[in-house]
Design a protein around this motif. Sequence first.
Motif: not given
Length: 415
Positions: A117-132
């Motif tokens: 969803y983030i990629k498709a809709n080009k939403i700048p995201t600053l994540s805390v999650a650690a997904a490799e």
Amino acid sequence: MTTRRHFLQGTAAAAVSTTLPQFAHAQAPGETMRIGLLTVKTGPLASGGIDMERALVMYLNERNNMLAGQKVQLFVADTAGVPATAKAKVQELVELNKVHVLMGPLAAFEALAIDDYIKANKIPTLSVAAAEDMTQRKPNPWFVRATSSSAQCSHVMADHCAKTLKFKRMVMIADDIAYGHEMNAGFQRVFEENGGKIVQKLFPPLTAPDYGSFLAQLKTNVDGIFLGFAGSNGFRFVRQFNEYGLRNKMTIVGGMTALDESVLRNMGDEALGIQTVCWYSAELANPVNAKFAPAFRKAFGYDPGYYAAGTYVSGAVLENAIAAVKGKFTDRDGLMAALRKTNIQTARGPVRFDSFGNVVGDVFVRQVERKDGRLVNSVVKTYPNVSQFWTYDEKQFLSSPVYTRDYPPAKNLES
């Protein structure tokens, strides 16, 4: 309804489509920048999720809800630590609240759930999650992480266990989620490559009501046990570990969130002496943290940890990027480029990003000690400029599968 606005009353929203029409538009004079925070306020991860919100609100309040001269409005969504809920909440934040930037989510499995969803809709995201893999084999160009990948710090702890503590045989236990799998796999890899043996791996469910059955299985003819827990689970495990009389049979060490400050405040002498590894400690002696940690403690009665520092540091990264684009926060491409070019001093120390959007920064081995009547994670050793690829060649690292529950395969498990 768990999405709300700070400072103003929120409105309800219903389910929305999975494909978002692009909301790019010319930025109006005086337009307010809207930030959406995906966090967890219910369930076993809630202690950390609440800290995420508290620290981000603190960061914004310190600046009168202005970042680099731009007025900011914060919307908060409780995902409850459920992937499907995270997907629904990110849609709500973007399509109803029309946020310009996302922060969060907390858990790796949530980040993976909203990746497309983030990629498709080009939403700048600053994540805390650690997904490799979101900053490795399947990098998301709209994603930066100022905390760490799952294994970034466990690589360090494995090196410390093998070379400094001189451990030869260890067991590992972690939540049965992506974060736990990835963290333990990175630890296993480095520990075994340095001559150690992982003789047992255990993965309790994230919502395990009790660890008795797992404690009964533990092999005790080892030097130590590595804890890969999140939220309040490390605290719960250590308490039961002591109740079962196992503390004098093996040494506990832990990953980033095993004894986070958000739960350390509820612990007693059972935590003393336990070493963990993280990119942050409330005890760090840098100018930014010298203000942040005491202010957080004064406001909430305990020290900030991984989760609180995660959003506080992300706030600084975002503010720096907004300044770099001269306040043009609706320029998504420009803002994203500025985020990735970050090179600033923060509460965790220096922050810069690799070409995949993951932080390169200092990592600290910490030990629980008592200070001024409270338990703290005192820094005992610093590993500078740690990459998500550890000391491995980047191309070689990426040519291997992502860390999982079963990769790399265990060489020394004992029945």
